[in-house]
Scaffold this motif. Structure first.
Motif, PDB file in Angstrom:
ATOM      1  N   GLU A 144       0.814  -1.212   0.000  1.00  0.00           N
ATOM      2  CA  GLU A 144       0.000   0.000   0.000  1.00  0.00           C
ATOM      3  C   GLU A 144       0.853   1.270   0.000  1.00  0.00           C
ATOM      4  O   GLU A 144       1.846   1.369   0.721  1.00  0.00           O
ATOM      5  N   TYR A 146      -0.106   5.419   0.318  1.00  0.00           N
ATOM      6  CA  TYR A 146      -1.214   6.321   0.615  1.00  0.00           C
ATOM      7  C   TYR A 146      -0.774   7.756   0.350  1.00  0.00           C
ATOM      8  O   TYR A 146       0.226   8.224   0.902  1.00  0.00           O
ATOM      9  N   TYR A 153      -3.058   9.571   5.202  1.00  0.00           N
ATOM     10  CA  TYR A 153      -3.674   8.378   5.795  1.00  0.00           C
ATOM     11  C   TYR A 153      -4.190   8.719   7.187  1.00  0.00           C
ATOM     12  O   TYR A 153      -3.513   9.393   7.974  1.00  0.00           O
ATOM     13  N   LYS A 181      -1.006  -1.230  -4.805  1.00  0.00           N
ATOM     14  CA  LYS A 181      -2.239  -0.713  -4.221  1.00  0.00           C
ATOM     15  C   LYS A 181      -2.011   0.762  -3.958  1.00  0.00           C
ATOM     16  O   LYS A 181      -1.495   1.163  -2.930  1.00  0.00           O
ATOM     17  N   CYS A 183      -3.378   4.202  -3.177  1.00  0.00           N
ATOM     18  CA  CYS A 183      -4.564   4.797  -2.552  1.00  0.00           C
ATOM     19  C   CYS A 183      -4.354   6.301  -2.478  1.00  0.00           C
ATOM     20  O   CYS A 183      -3.653   6.791  -1.580  1.00  0.00           O
ATOM     21  N   PHE A 190      -6.535   8.018   2.289  1.00  0.00           N
ATOM     22  CA  PHE A 190      -7.143   6.787   2.782  1.00  0.00           C
ATOM     23  C   PHE A 190      -7.562   6.962   4.235  1.00  0.00           C
ATOM     24  O   PHE A 190      -6.777   7.407   5.061  1.00  0.00           O
ATOM     25  N   ASP A 192      -8.793   4.582   7.160  1.00  0.00           N
ATOM     26  CA  ASP A 192      -8.847   3.149   7.430  1.00  0.00           C
ATOM     27  C   ASP A 192     -10.012   2.792   8.349  1.00  0.00           C
ATOM     28  O   ASP A 192     -10.614   3.648   9.000  1.00  0.00           O
ATOM     29  N   ALA A 225      -5.815   0.342  -7.305  1.00  0.00           N
ATOM     30  CA  ALA A 225      -6.695   1.419  -6.854  1.00  0.00           C
ATOM     31  C   ALA A 225      -6.046   2.760  -7.135  1.00  0.00           C
ATOM     32  O   ALA A 225      -4.830   2.892  -7.097  1.00  0.00           O
ATOM     33  N   GLY A 227      -8.342   5.876  -6.504  1.00  0.00           N
ATOM     34  CA  GLY A 227      -9.094   6.872  -5.761  1.00  0.00           C
ATOM     35  C   GLY A 227      -9.796   7.881  -6.649  1.00  0.00           C
ATOM     36  O   GLY A 227     -10.061   7.631  -7.827  1.00  0.00           O
ATOM     37  N   SER A 232      -9.458   7.799  -1.819  1.00  0.00           N
ATOM     38  CA  SER A 232      -9.704   6.440  -2.318  1.00  0.00           C
ATOM     39  C   SER A 232     -10.741   5.772  -1.425  1.00  0.00           C
ATOM     40  O   SER A 232     -11.934   5.878  -1.672  1.00  0.00           O
ATOM     41  N   THR A 233     -10.324   5.111  -0.371  1.00  0.00           N
ATOM     42  CA  THR A 233     -11.266   4.526   0.595  1.00  0.00           C
ATOM     43  C   THR A 233     -11.450   5.461   1.782  1.00  0.00           C
ATOM     44  O   THR A 233     -10.463   5.908   2.382  1.00  0.00           O
ATOM     45  N   TYR A 271     -13.259   6.330  -4.226  1.00  0.00           N
ATOM     46  CA  TYR A 271     -13.518   5.027  -4.835  1.00  0.00           C
ATOM     47  C   TYR A 271     -14.451   4.194  -3.966  1.00  0.00           C
ATOM     48  O   TYR A 271     -15.393   3.574  -4.459  1.00  0.00           O
TER      49      TYR A 271
END
Length: 297
Positions: A144, A146, A153, A181, A183, A190, A192, A225, A227, A232-233, A271
């Motif tokens: 990952e 970020y 993050y 990945k 992000c 991101f 979490d 990913a 974003g 992103s998430t 995303y």
């Protein structure tokens, strides 16, 4: 580490973290691409502060951060690598226009203001605060990575409230990677998720100008990913988007562009969203932004 508020009195502070320096044999000047040129490899927290737990106002942060990471979990941010504050914080008229050149060989957290955040308090962006820098990522690891224009993050077990009252994102984020990945997002890369369902976060946006924010992941290969314009998430995050008066909470100029190449997972705003989104009548003006994508799922 800082816990005290900083008033820059409208001055500019120039970073020179990991810049090339010195000569070879006292004659040839060390080049920016030479090994051992001053670039940072193993320091895990890079920025004006390693831990930024104090508010800032009337300050511009310029200069460069050059990294070739060789360790996991490095955090990089122009203002602070990390934020763990037990108090409410704010950025008021703070402009981060630092250029970050990062070889991301390992998992890491990169933000225009803050790399990694784990506070349970409120952070406010106000007074025209702005990300106007350039984040250039290469050699992005298969684990990952970020990246966020404001925050890279946010830790899952934290419960912050992020308030965007008057902010502009006009910088650029570019990444070259493959099978990673990735992000990334303009605001928060991101957020979490915690194992405890009660640990919700909140993001309220009442004044965000995307300006000419540019993402370029056209060389991202088949990264899993990428974003969107915000992130992103954003897991376990309740989002409120509502402007005041006749102005929309989020707006953009024609120069704003999201180029995702062959990245598989792309979003307009984010995303993946986990939480309640409340979108008011004066919320989003996206009539002038662009998204270029070759392969999405």
């Amino acid at each position: 580490t800082t816990t005290n508020p900083i008033n820059g009195n409208n001055h500019k502070l120039t970073l020179s973290i990991g810049e090339a320096y010195g000569t070879w044999n006292g004659i040839k000047k060390v080049d920016a691409n030479d090994p051992g040129n001053g670039r940072i490899y193993r320091h895990k927290r890079l920025g004006l502060f390693a831990v930024g737990n104090g508010s800032a106002s009337n300050l511009t942060i310029d200069g460069t951060i050059n990294v070739d990471t060789k360790v996991d979990d490095m955090a990089v941010g122009a203002y602070a690598a990390t934020c763990t504050s037990g108090n409410d914080l704010s950025f008021n008229n703070v402009v981060c226009k630092t250029t970050m050149n990062i070889k991301a060989n390992n998992r890491m957290f990169v933000g225009g203001f803050i790399g990694k955040m784990s506070t349970n308090n409120k952070l406010t962006f106000a007074g025209g605060s702005s990300f106007a820098g350039d984040i250039n990522m290469s050699n992005v690891a298969k684990t990952e990575t970020y990246i966020g224009g404001a925050i890279g993050y946010i830790v899952g077990d934290s419960t912050p409230t992020i308030a965007v009252d008057n902010m502009k994102l006009s910088g650029s984020i570019a990444a070259q990677t493959n099978n990673a990945k990735l992000c990334a997002g303009g605001l928060i890369g991101f957020i979490d998720q915690a194992k405890d369902d009660r640990k919700t976060k909140a993001v309220t946006i009442s004044g965000l100008d995307l300006g000419g924010l540019k993402f370029d992941f056209s060389a991202a290969g088949d990264a899993s990913a990428a974003g969107g314009y915000l992130g992103s998430t954003w897991a376990q995050t309740n989002v409120t988007i509502q402007g005041s008066g006749s102005a929309c909470a989020i707006k953009a100029s024609k120069a704003a562009l999201l180029k995702t190449g062959s990245a598989k997972h792309v979003g307009g705003l984010v995303y993946h969203a986990g939480g309640v989104w409340t979108v008011g009548s004066k919320a989003i003006d996206f009539s002038n932004v662009g998204i270029e994508s070759k392969a999405t799922e």
